[in-house]
Design a protein around this motif. Structure first.
Motif, PDB file in Angstrom:
ATOM      1  N   GLY A 163       1.578   0.482  -9.299  1.00 16.55           N
ATOM      2  CA  GLY A 163       1.173   1.883  -9.274  1.00 16.55           C
ATOM      3  C   GLY A 163       2.300   2.843  -8.938  1.00 16.55           C
ATOM      4  O   GLY A 163       2.249   4.017  -9.299  1.00 16.55           O
ATOM      5  N   ILE A 164       3.344   2.351  -8.232  1.00 18.45           N
ATOM      6  CA  ILE A 164       4.389   3.283  -7.772  1.00 18.45           C
ATOM      7  C   ILE A 164       5.795   2.923  -8.237  1.00 18.45           C
ATOM      8  O   ILE A 164       6.724   3.688  -7.994  1.00 18.45           O
ATOM      9  CB  ILE A 164       4.404   3.358  -6.225  1.00 18.45           C
ATOM     10  N   LYS A 165       5.989   1.757  -8.890  1.00 16.18           N
ATOM     11  CA  LYS A 165       7.368   1.298  -9.117  1.00 16.18           C
ATOM     12  C   LYS A 165       8.193   2.207 -10.020  1.00 16.18           C
ATOM     13  O   LYS A 165       9.419   2.188  -9.950  1.00 16.18           O
ATOM     14  CB  LYS A 165       7.404  -0.141  -9.625  1.00 16.18           C
ATOM     15  N   ASP A 166       7.528   3.024 -10.840  1.00 17.52           N
ATOM     16  CA  ASP A 166       8.279   3.980 -11.660  1.00 17.52           C
ATOM     17  C   ASP A 166       8.552   5.282 -10.915  1.00 17.52           C
ATOM     18  O   ASP A 166       9.207   6.180 -11.418  1.00 17.52           O
ATOM     19  CB  ASP A 166       7.499   4.277 -12.949  1.00 17.52           C
ATOM     20  N   GLU A 192       4.186   7.053   6.103  1.00 16.05           N
ATOM     21  CA  GLU A 192       3.012   6.191   6.300  1.00 16.05           C
ATOM     22  C   GLU A 192       2.625   5.502   4.994  1.00 16.05           C
ATOM     23  O   GLU A 192       2.182   4.363   4.982  1.00 16.05           O
ATOM     24  CB  GLU A 192       1.824   7.021   6.799  1.00 16.05           C
ATOM     25  N   GLN A 193       2.795   6.209   3.897  1.00 18.67           N
ATOM     26  CA  GLN A 193       2.409   5.676   2.584  1.00 18.67           C
ATOM     27  C   GLN A 193       3.454   4.725   1.988  1.00 18.67           C
ATOM     28  O   GLN A 193       3.201   4.104   0.965  1.00 18.67           O
ATOM     29  CB  GLN A 193       2.176   6.840   1.615  1.00 18.67           C
ATOM     30  N   SER A 194       4.604   4.609   2.637  1.00 16.03           N
ATOM     31  CA  SER A 194       5.705   3.826   2.067  1.00 16.03           C
ATOM     32  C   SER A 194       5.679   2.359   2.472  1.00 16.03           C
ATOM     33  O   SER A 194       6.518   1.575   2.024  1.00 16.03           O
ATOM     34  CB  SER A 194       7.050   4.439   2.492  1.00 16.03           C
ATOM     35  N   LEU A 195       4.726   1.948   3.293  1.00 14.22           N
ATOM     36  CA  LEU A 195       4.685   0.562   3.778  1.00 14.22           C
ATOM     37  C   LEU A 195       4.050  -0.363   2.737  1.00 14.22           C
ATOM     38  O   LEU A 195       2.942  -0.865   2.921  1.00 14.22           O
ATOM     39  CB  LEU A 195       3.911   0.482   5.097  1.00 14.22           C
ATOM     40  N   ILE A 196       4.764  -0.610   1.685  1.00 13.43           N
ATOM     41  CA  ILE A 196       4.239  -1.388   0.568  1.00 13.43           C
ATOM     42  C   ILE A 196       4.135  -2.880   0.908  1.00 13.43           C
ATOM     43  O   ILE A 196       3.217  -3.569   0.478  1.00 13.43           O
ATOM     44  CB  ILE A 196       5.118  -1.210  -0.690  1.00 13.43           C
ATOM     45  N   PHE A 197       5.078  -3.388   1.702  1.00 13.91           N
ATOM     46  CA  PHE A 197       5.102  -4.828   1.995  1.00 13.91           C
ATOM     47  C   PHE A 197       4.333  -5.184   3.275  1.00 13.91           C
ATOM     48  O   PHE A 197       4.053  -6.350   3.523  1.00 13.91           O
ATOM     49  CB  PHE A 197       6.547  -5.335   2.107  1.00 13.91           C
ATOM     50  N   GLY A 198       4.021  -4.202   4.094  1.00 15.99           N
ATOM     51  CA  GLY A 198       3.196  -4.460   5.268  1.00 15.99           C
ATOM     52  C   GLY A 198       3.916  -5.203   6.380  1.00 15.99           C
ATOM     53  O   GLY A 198       5.144  -5.208   6.469  1.00 15.99           O
ATOM     54  N   HIS A 199       3.133  -5.872   7.220  1.00 18.45           N
ATOM     55  CA  HIS A 199       3.618  -6.566   8.415  1.00 18.45           C
ATOM     56  C   HIS A 199       4.707  -7.568   8.047  1.00 18.45           C
ATOM     57  O   HIS A 199       4.519  -8.418   7.190  1.00 18.45           O
ATOM     58  CB  HIS A 199       2.432  -7.280   9.069  1.00 18.45           C
ATOM     59  N   GLN A 225     -11.668   1.427  -5.450  1.00 21.46           N
ATOM     60  CA  GLN A 225     -11.664   2.189  -4.195  1.00 21.46           C
ATOM     61  C   GLN A 225     -10.246   2.363  -3.657  1.00 21.46           C
ATOM     62  O   GLN A 225      -9.953   3.341  -2.968  1.00 21.46           O
ATOM     63  CB  GLN A 225     -12.535   1.486  -3.162  1.00 21.46           C
ATOM     64  N   GLN A 226      -9.370   1.394  -3.976  1.00 21.79           N
ATOM     65  CA  GLN A 226      -7.980   1.472  -3.499  1.00 21.79           C
ATOM     66  C   GLN A 226      -7.319   2.774  -3.926  1.00 21.79           C
ATOM     67  O   GLN A 226      -6.532   3.357  -3.179  1.00 21.79           O
ATOM     68  CB  GLN A 226      -7.173   0.296  -4.079  1.00 21.79           C
ATOM     69  N   GLN A 227      -7.628   3.228  -5.132  1.00 22.85           N
ATOM     70  CA  GLN A 227      -6.979   4.416  -5.674  1.00 22.85           C
ATOM     71  C   GLN A 227      -7.153   5.618  -4.758  1.00 22.85           C
ATOM     72  O   GLN A 227      -6.251   6.444  -4.611  1.00 22.85           O
ATOM     73  CB  GLN A 227      -7.524   4.731  -7.069  1.00 22.85           C
ATOM     74  N   SER A 228      -8.299   5.716  -4.121  1.00 25.46           N
ATOM     75  CA  SER A 228      -8.566   6.848  -3.226  1.00 25.46           C
ATOM     76  C   SER A 228      -8.190   6.555  -1.773  1.00 25.46           C
ATOM     77  O   SER A 228      -7.682   7.427  -1.077  1.00 25.46           O
ATOM     78  CB  SER A 228     -10.055   7.215  -3.272  1.00 25.46           C
ATOM     79  N   PHE A 229      -8.447   5.320  -1.318  1.00 23.99           N
ATOM     80  CA  PHE A 229      -8.428   5.054   0.120  1.00 23.99           C
ATOM     81  C   PHE A 229      -7.247   4.234   0.624  1.00 23.99           C
ATOM     82  O   PHE A 229      -7.077   4.081   1.830  1.00 23.99           O
ATOM     83  CB  PHE A 229      -9.741   4.360   0.518  1.00 23.99           C
ATOM     84  N   ALA A 230      -6.431   3.696  -0.270  1.00 22.73           N
ATOM     85  CA  ALA A 230      -5.243   2.959   0.164  1.00 22.73           C
ATOM     86  C   ALA A 230      -4.088   3.941   0.351  1.00 22.73           C
ATOM     87  O   ALA A 230      -3.767   4.687  -0.569  1.00 22.73           O
ATOM     88  CB  ALA A 230      -4.869   1.900  -0.877  1.00 22.73           C
ATOM     89  N   PRO A 231      -3.458   3.955   1.510  1.00 24.27           N
ATOM     90  CA  PRO A 231      -2.355   4.912   1.716  1.00 24.27           C
ATOM     91  C   PRO A 231      -1.222   4.721   0.718  1.00 24.27           C
ATOM     92  O   PRO A 231      -0.586   5.698   0.309  1.00 24.27           O
ATOM     93  CB  PRO A 231      -1.884   4.612   3.150  1.00 24.27           C
ATOM     94  N   GLU A 232      -0.987   3.470   0.297  1.00 24.46           N
ATOM     95  CA  GLU A 232       0.131   3.173  -0.597  1.00 24.46           C
ATOM     96  C   GLU A 232       0.012   3.892  -1.936  1.00 24.46           C
ATOM     97  O   GLU A 232       1.021   4.132  -2.605  1.00 24.46           O
ATOM     98  CB  GLU A 232       0.219   1.659  -0.839  1.00 24.46           C
ATOM     99  N   LEU A 233      -1.230   4.206  -2.343  1.00 25.26           N
ATOM    100  CA  LEU A 233      -1.439   4.861  -3.639  1.00 25.26           C
ATOM    101  C   LEU A 233      -1.625   6.375  -3.499  1.00 25.26           C
ATOM    102  O   LEU A 233      -1.929   7.063  -4.469  1.00 25.26           O
ATOM    103  CB  LEU A 233      -2.636   4.236  -4.353  1.00 25.26           C
ATOM    104  N   LYS A 234      -1.449   6.879  -2.268  1.00 21.98           N
ATOM    105  CA  LYS A 234      -1.387   8.319  -1.990  1.00 21.98           C
ATOM    106  C   LYS A 234      -2.667   9.075  -2.350  1.00 21.98           C
ATOM    107  O   LYS A 234      -2.632  10.260  -2.684  1.00 21.98           O
ATOM    108  CB  LYS A 234      -0.195   8.960  -2.709  1.00 21.98           C
TER     109      LYS A 234
END
Length: 608
Positions: free
Chosen positions: A143-146, A162-169, A185-194
């Motif tokens: 979703g963000i690599k481009d 906060e939204q930049s933590l793609i790889f996590g722990h 639901q990820q599209q709206s509620f996952a921080p990684e997808l803004k």
């Protein structure tokens, strides 16, 4: 050739998973790469100097892993992965996902052989979560690599970081496990997808409401005034309150029998989505809007890493009583570059015979409103491994500072670490020493103001992470009598120091040292040496339990380490386990190793 999203995701997953296995289960057999090649008559080309061999005795399998970077404090960077093929009597490249599945199978067989049938039965859950976490990570990367964020300390905002933590722990086998949240639901509620979303509001009869606040303003009024900023003409019925919910939690609540009955009676009404648009922070369930004075922390029906994320009643009370205590604590005035983000109010619906209703909402101070949100980043974001062909956020900061100031990278790096220590590590240890308050200050709970390119201010966030020393109970109760209602916050110092060692040192401090070393800005040895010197100097000033804590850091051969792989394998939910206890193990203490080397060098010097 550019790597695909799946290739990047499986690589990141393998790095975290394998390092967990090496720490918690089997450290493997380490051999110099050239020696290994000769012994195995291998023509493999290695870039790393070391090879780790792992023998899976239960399966009769053998793996070899190239070590591109060996860390004293953090995770090793793994290169080529090989499996021994007995039929052909040679080593062949092995798929990374297959390796993880076989390591899980080995854990399962070991547990079953040891008679731990109940524990062994959870291996299917671990397999499921590893695959789900890897696929979720791949989904985010795709979703963000481009449009990868090139974050700089001056321009990046709190929420961008906060939204930049793609790889996590960095050391978790399922860092992006999000069970209960579907792809749409990820599209709206996952921080990684803004994604941005409105909150879903319920109108509730006041006699069903429980609320508390350490502020002059009550929780229900804070919530109402927040909504009125967006909808000035909005009104509610007399003797009712508004309560916001995360949309995921709202959908779950609407399926609960108690809520259905209350809605039939008209004591609860679903008003739908209203007001400002929020976005998820890295915890997913705490939501942020730069124009709002408050963040909201919700329960959500999602298992994130180890736990189903639920606000428990004792945590609601802890936030309020600790907010009250912090206002009376002289410590924060003494250390102006150190702050604790407060959770000063909460609100929930009370159903008879239910401990939690699901409506629990925590109101958190928003220190990072518009105009105050530039250059604010969690340590987790600063030290995160970079994407292929990119540099870490820490590396970018140091290089930019060195270029701007005309100084060496080494000099700037030492300055950066010095400022980080002063605003973060030292105050956290002194707070425990002076007042018996230890904080669960891991890298994601630790936020830095790096707007100048250097750490200028430290913020701690998490009302679930307060540990109060039983030896300070009398003093703290006299300062804040409300603590009598949150007796579960008081712990024995042995347990506190076990957890504090992991969260503050192993998880936070060592992640910073690792990043400097892995980025070749400074050697880990140089920063371990600096840490030991600072701990010695600090120890002279300490008089309480902090002195004992520092002594253990310097002189014990092993450090406490939270075993995320074993916690996940045994399906332990920390939030519901007794004392919220995960599985802990021990790892070699690099600070002690430094002392031993120094001592051995002195002894050697006396013999000549």
């Amino acid at each position: 050739m550019d790597l695909t999203a799946k290739q990047i995701a499986v690589e990141a997953t393998l790095q975290a998973f394998l390092n967990c296995y090496l720490r918690e289960v089997d450290s493997g057999c380490w051999i110099e790469a050239e020696k290994w090649k000769k012994e195995n008559r291998s023509s493999c080309m290695f870039n790393g100097r070391e090879i780790i061999e792992l023998h899976l005795h239960m399966q009769g399998a053998k793996y070899a892993f190239e070590v591109l970077y060996q860390s004293q404090v953090g995770k090793h960077q793994i290169g080529r992965t090989l499996k021994y093929c007995p039929k052909k009597n040679n080593w062949q490249t092995e798929d990374r996902l297959n390796i993880m599945m076989n390591l899980i199978q080995e854990l399962h067989l070991m547990a079953r052989t040891n008679g731990c049938y109940e524990l062994a039965s959870h291996y299917d859950e671990l397999i499921l979560r590893v695959i789900e976490s890897y696929q979720t990570m791949a989904h985010y990367i795709e979703g963000i690599k481009d449009d990868l964020p090139l974050l700089s300390e001056e321009d990046s905002t709190f929420i961008e970081n906060e939204q930049s933590l793609i790889f996590g722990h960095w050391l978790h086998p399922t860092p992006k496990s999000r069970q209960g949240m579907s792809n749409w639901q990820q599209q709206s509620f996952a921080p990684e997808l803004k994604g941005k979303f409105q909150l879903q509001y319920f109108q509730v009869d006041r006699n069903l409401i429980i609320e508390s606040s350490s502020l002059s303003e009550c929780a229900s009024n804070i919530i109402l005034q927040s909504l009125l900023k967006d909808l000035p003409s909005f009104t509610i019925e007399k003797n009712t309150c508004l309560i916001p919910m995360h949309p995921l939690q709202a959908q779950w609540l609407l399926q609960q029998d108690e809520v259905k009955k209350a809605m039939e009676l008209g004591t609860i009404k679903d008003l739908g989505v209203l007001g400002a648009h929020f976005t998820a922070t890295s915890s997913i369930r705490t939501v942020y809007c730069e124009k709002e004075d408050w963040m909201f922390k919700f329960s959500i029906p999602v298992k994130v890493t180890n736990s189903l994320r639920v606000n428990q009643k004792h945590e609601l009370k802890a936030g309020v009583v600790m907010s009250s205590l912090l206002k009376k604590l002289p410590f924060l005035d003494k250390y102006p570059s150190f702050s604790i983000i407060e959770d000063p109010a909460y609100m929930t619906v009370d159903f008879p015979h239910k401990r939690e209703s699901g409506f629990e909402v925590i109101i958190r101070s928003n220190c990072f409103t518009e105009g105050k949100n530039k250059g604010i980043s969690s340590i987790a974001s600063i030290v995160q491994d970079p994407f292929p062909n990119q540099k870490s956020q820490l590396n970018n900061m140091v290089m930019m500072n060195a270029h701007r100031e005309g100084r060496s990278v080494e000099e700037v790096s030492f300055n950066w670490f010095e400022k980080y220590w002063t605003c973060s590590i030292e105050p956290l240890i002194r707070l425990y020493d002076e007042h018996g308050i230890a904080l669960e200050a891991h890298q994601q709970n630790s936020v830095l103001d790096v707007s100048t390119g250097y750490p200028e201010h430290y913020y701690y966030r998490d009302n679930q992470g307060y540990y109060l020393s039983s030896t300070h109970q009398k003093e703290l109760l006299s300062m804040e009598p409300g603590l009598i209602e949150t007796s579960e916050l008081f712990y024995d110092d042995n347990l506190i120091q076990e957890r504090f060692t992991y969260y503050l040192v192993v998880n936070q401090l060592f992640s910073v040292i690792y990043r400097f070393g892995a980025d070749q800005l400074l050697t880990e040895t140089a920063l371990i040496n600096m840490t030991v010197q600072k701990l010695h100097a600090l120890k002279k000033d300490l008089t309480g339990q902090g002195k004992r804590f520092v002594h253990k850091l310097l002189y014990e051969e092993k450090l406490s380490h939270k075993a995320n792989l074993l916690t996940r394998f045994h399906n332990v939910d920390e939030l519901t386990a007794e004392l919220e206890q995960a599985i802990y193990t021990q790892i070699a203490n690099p600070l002690f190793a430094h002392h031993k080397e120094e001592k051995d060098a002195k002894i050697l010097s006396y013999t000549f």
